[in-house]
Design a protein around this motif. Structure first.
Motif, PDB file in Angstrom:
ATOM      1  N   ALA A 160      52.952  -3.664  30.316  1.00  0.00           N
ATOM      2  CA  ALA A 160      52.102  -4.558  31.111  1.00  0.00           C
ATOM      3  C   ALA A 160      52.298  -6.006  30.688  1.00  0.00           C
ATOM      4  CB  ALA A 160      50.636  -4.149  30.994  1.00  0.00           C
ATOM      5  N   LEU A 168      55.579  -7.090  32.175  1.00  0.00           N
ATOM      6  CA  LEU A 168      55.463  -7.339  33.610  1.00  0.00           C
ATOM      7  C   LEU A 168      54.706  -8.637  33.863  1.00  0.00           C
ATOM      8  CD1 LEU A 168      56.004  -6.439  36.484  1.00  0.00           C
ATOM      9  CD2 LEU A 168      53.902  -5.071  36.385  1.00  0.00           C
ATOM     10  N   PHE A 169      53.652  -8.863  33.103  1.00  0.00           N
ATOM     11  CA  PHE A 169      52.883 -10.106  33.185  1.00  0.00           C
ATOM     12  C   PHE A 169      53.793 -11.305  32.964  1.00  0.00           C
ATOM     13  CE2 PHE A 169      50.400 -13.553  31.520  1.00  0.00           C
ATOM     14  CZ  PHE A 169      49.140 -13.450  32.094  1.00  0.00           C
ATOM     15  N   VAL A 176      59.436  -2.742  39.486  1.00  0.00           N
ATOM     16  CA  VAL A 176      58.549  -2.961  38.340  1.00  0.00           C
ATOM     17  C   VAL A 176      59.245  -2.550  37.056  1.00  0.00           C
ATOM     18  CG1 VAL A 176      56.416  -2.170  37.218  1.00  0.00           C
ATOM     19  CG2 VAL A 176      56.400  -2.826  39.638  1.00  0.00           C
ATOM     20  N   VAL A 205      60.329  -4.987  33.922  1.00  0.00           N
ATOM     21  CA  VAL A 205      59.863  -4.730  32.554  1.00  0.00           C
ATOM     22  C   VAL A 205      61.056  -4.698  31.607  1.00  0.00           C
ATOM     23  CG1 VAL A 205      58.848  -2.962  31.046  1.00  0.00           C
ATOM     24  CG2 VAL A 205      57.718  -3.580  33.197  1.00  0.00           C
ATOM     25  N   ARG A 229      46.042 -11.361  36.871  1.00  0.00           N
ATOM     26  CA  ARG A 229      47.446 -10.942  36.767  1.00  0.00           C
ATOM     27  C   ARG A 229      47.592  -9.735  35.825  1.00  0.00           C
ATOM     28  NH1 ARG A 229      52.543 -11.996  38.233  1.00  0.00           N
ATOM     29  NH2 ARG A 229      54.203 -11.833  36.703  1.00  0.00           N
ATOM     30  N   TRP A 254      46.478  -6.639  37.607  1.00  0.00           N
ATOM     31  CA  TRP A 254      47.552  -6.221  38.506  1.00  0.00           C
ATOM     32  C   TRP A 254      48.676  -5.543  37.722  1.00  0.00           C
ATOM     33  CZ3 TRP A 254      52.558  -8.410  38.358  1.00  0.00           C
ATOM     34  CH2 TRP A 254      53.440  -7.932  39.331  1.00  0.00           C
ATOM     35  N   ALA A 255      49.085  -6.162  36.612  1.00  0.00           N
ATOM     36  CA  ALA A 255      50.185  -5.621  35.808  1.00  0.00           C
ATOM     37  C   ALA A 255      49.853  -4.227  35.284  1.00  0.00           C
ATOM     38  CB  ALA A 255      50.512  -6.562  34.652  1.00  0.00           C
TER      39      ALA A 255
END
Length: 87
Positions: A10, A13-14, A29, A33, A63, A66-67
């Protein structure tokens, strides 16, 4: 509850350039990552997250939410497929 792996993913991804408005697929995604972890490393991603929360806490929280959701969906899908093949 998220695992340590999910948290690291996460954060990556953020820290990535991927945006919620792009409505990324699970494959996108996971690729983001991987690329972000290779570029910044675990500590680098965590540092970027911390910086955003320090400067823009109102948008950083959204965010990260979401991540986390995207990570749960993207990696759960992958695990489900791998589990199906193992049986």
């Amino acid at each position: 509850m998220n695992s340590t792996f999910d948290t690291v993913r996460a954060e990556a991804l953020f820290a990535s350039a991927l945006q919620a408005s792009q409505a990324p697929s699970a494959v996108q995604v996971r690729a983001a990552v991987t690329a972000t972890l290779r570029r910044f490393g675990i500590k680098g991603c965590a540092g970027r997250v911390a910086g955003e929360f320090g400067e823009y806490p109102e948008t950083a929280a959204a965010r990260m939410n979401w991540a986390l959701g995207m990570i749960n969906a993207a990696y759960q899908e992958l695990a489900s497929r791998e589990f199906a093949y193992a049986g």
